[in-house]
Write a protein that holds these residues in place. Structure first.
Motif, short mmCIF file in Angstrom:
data_model
loop_
_atom_site.label_atom_id
_atom_site.label_comp_id
_atom_site.label_asym_id
_atom_site.label_seq_id
_atom_site.Cartn_x
_atom_site.Cartn_y
_atom_site.Cartn_z
N HIS A 181 0.83 -1.20 0.00
CA HIS A 181 0.00 0.00 0.00
C HIS A 181 0.87 1.26 0.00
N LEU A 226 -6.82 -5.56 -0.87
CA LEU A 226 -6.69 -4.13 -1.08
C LEU A 226 -7.71 -3.38 -0.24
N PRO A 228 -9.09 0.27 -0.84
CA PRO A 228 -9.14 1.57 -1.51
C PRO A 228 -9.61 2.70 -0.60
N THR A 240 -7.59 7.83 -5.58
CA THR A 240 -8.16 6.51 -5.36
C THR A 240 -9.02 6.04 -6.53
N TYR A 244 -7.15 2.51 -8.28
CA TYR A 244 -7.56 1.12 -8.10
C TYR A 244 -8.13 0.48 -9.36
N LEU A 261 -11.34 -7.31 -1.03
CA LEU A 261 -11.50 -5.88 -0.85
C LEU A 261 -12.02 -5.55 0.54
N LEU A 273 -14.92 -1.96 -9.56
CA LEU A 273 -13.91 -2.99 -9.37
C LEU A 273 -14.50 -4.38 -9.53
#
Length: 354
Positions: A181, A226, A228, A240, A244, A261, A273
């Motif tokens: 990250h 992840l 976001p 962001t 992503y 996520l 996404l």
């Protein structure tokens, strides 16, 4: 009901769709070797569709916190073999989360007592708990470009060690302000080489790590987490909405087993996404009840839902939900460190009824 419908995630066949999220518990040995207490904890939760372990360092540089496990030495492998064997004997499935904390660390907490490494030499805000108490986290040392490749190889080696330890797969921790990250976020990555600057450079490290792990153990046993927009651990993302989708688009050709996520509240981004990702999507909608999370399955936003503290406090969570039984409440005072209290002593439904 979709929650109880089996699903195959990569090479892993799941009997239902309620998985256990990774949670740091700080109860391993000082050398990072898991213990019998850890084995009991994970075995108790084998009825979850999938267990994702606590963050586990892929190298000595990757350790940030006290008493977290490792997966890079023969002793680590042997310790984890006891856990994976116990989980499998109880009918469960388990993957290890590889967590390199990067700058979120302190020399007192690592085996070599060296300064933490990071994309850039930018000190994080906040303090780290050490054996001497809370201390400010130091300014990390910026990895040179050759060392970045070495860290990618550390993830590769740890993934190989995980399979040797009997894990069903690996989840790469790319969330919550840790090393992967840190490469993504503009405030922690101020490099001027091919790993910094425009987003196509900032996503490079994440893609390289995922590619290396998938190449080592198979994409069908590789997942990535992840978060976001998550500001945890002094992260500030300025792009962001662009970052992503670009990252997920770059990762999609790898055909990883899953994307995990942590939902940050941006419903539009979540839907985007979901559309971009070609394989299973695991969704952690923290702070919401089970019914809301199940609704994500029914709506097609997620293929599997992950829960953290609810699984921590209810070792037989699937049975409790199926029967409509009341749930144990988690005790935050026992989350990090300590003995079996708040770890392996939460009662099962059968014990409560008895």
């Amino acid at each position: 009901m979709t929650l109880w419908t089996p699903i195959t995630v990569g090479a892993i066949e799941l009997p239902h769709r309620l998985a256990m999220a990774p949670m740091t518990r700080d109860r391993s040995r000082p050398d990072g070797v898991p213990t019998d207490l850890n084995r009991a904890y994970y075995r108790q939760r084998a009825s979850m569709a999938l267990i994702i372990t606590e963050g586990t360092q892929p190298s000595a540089d990757g350790q940030g916190y006290l008493l977290t496990p490792g997966i890079y030495t023969e002793a680590h492998i042997a310790g984890w073999q006891e856990i994976t064997s116990a989980v499998h004997a109880a009918g469960g499935r388990i993957v290890v989360q590889l967590m390199h904390t990067g700058r979120i660390s302190h020399p007192d907490n690592t085996p070599h007592h060296r300064r933490p490494v990071a994309p850039s030499a930018i000190q994080p805000k906040g303090a780290m708990f050490t054996t001497s108490g809370l201390q400010d986290m130091p300014t990390p040392r910026a990895l040179d470009i050759n060392e970045v490749a070495d860290v990618v190889d550390e993830f590769r080696h740890a993934a190989s060690a995980a399979i040797a330890a009997g894990f069903d797969g690996v989840e790469i921790h790319g969330a919550n302000g840790y090393l992967v990250h840190q490469f993504l976020a503009g405030n922690t990555n101020q490099r001027t080489d091919r790993y910094g600057g425009p987003l196509e450079n900032r996503i490079r490290f994440a893609v390289e790590v995922a590619s290396a792990v998938a190449d080592e153990i198979g994409a069908e046993r590789t997942g990535l987490r992840l978060s976001p927009g998550n500001p945890f651990n002094d992260i500030a993302e300025h792009d962001t909405r662009d970052l992503y989708p670009a990252l997920v688009t770059a990762l999609a050709p790898l055909n990883l087993a899953y994307l995990h996520l942590i939902h940050g509240g941006d419903e539009e981004l979540l839907r985007e996404l979901r559309q971009l990702w070609p394989t299973a999507l695991l969704l952690n909608r923290a702070g919401t009840d089970i019914d809301m999370r199940v609704a994500d399955l029914d709506a097609g936003l997620a293929d599997v839902i992950t829960v953290g503290t609810t699984a921590l406090a209810n070792p037989d969570l699937p049975a409790r939900i199926r029967s409509g039984a009341p749930l144990n409440q988690a005790d935050p005072a026992t989350f990090y460190g300590g003995d079996h209290h708040g770890y392996t002593d939460y009662p099962t439904l059968a014990a409560t009824l008895a």
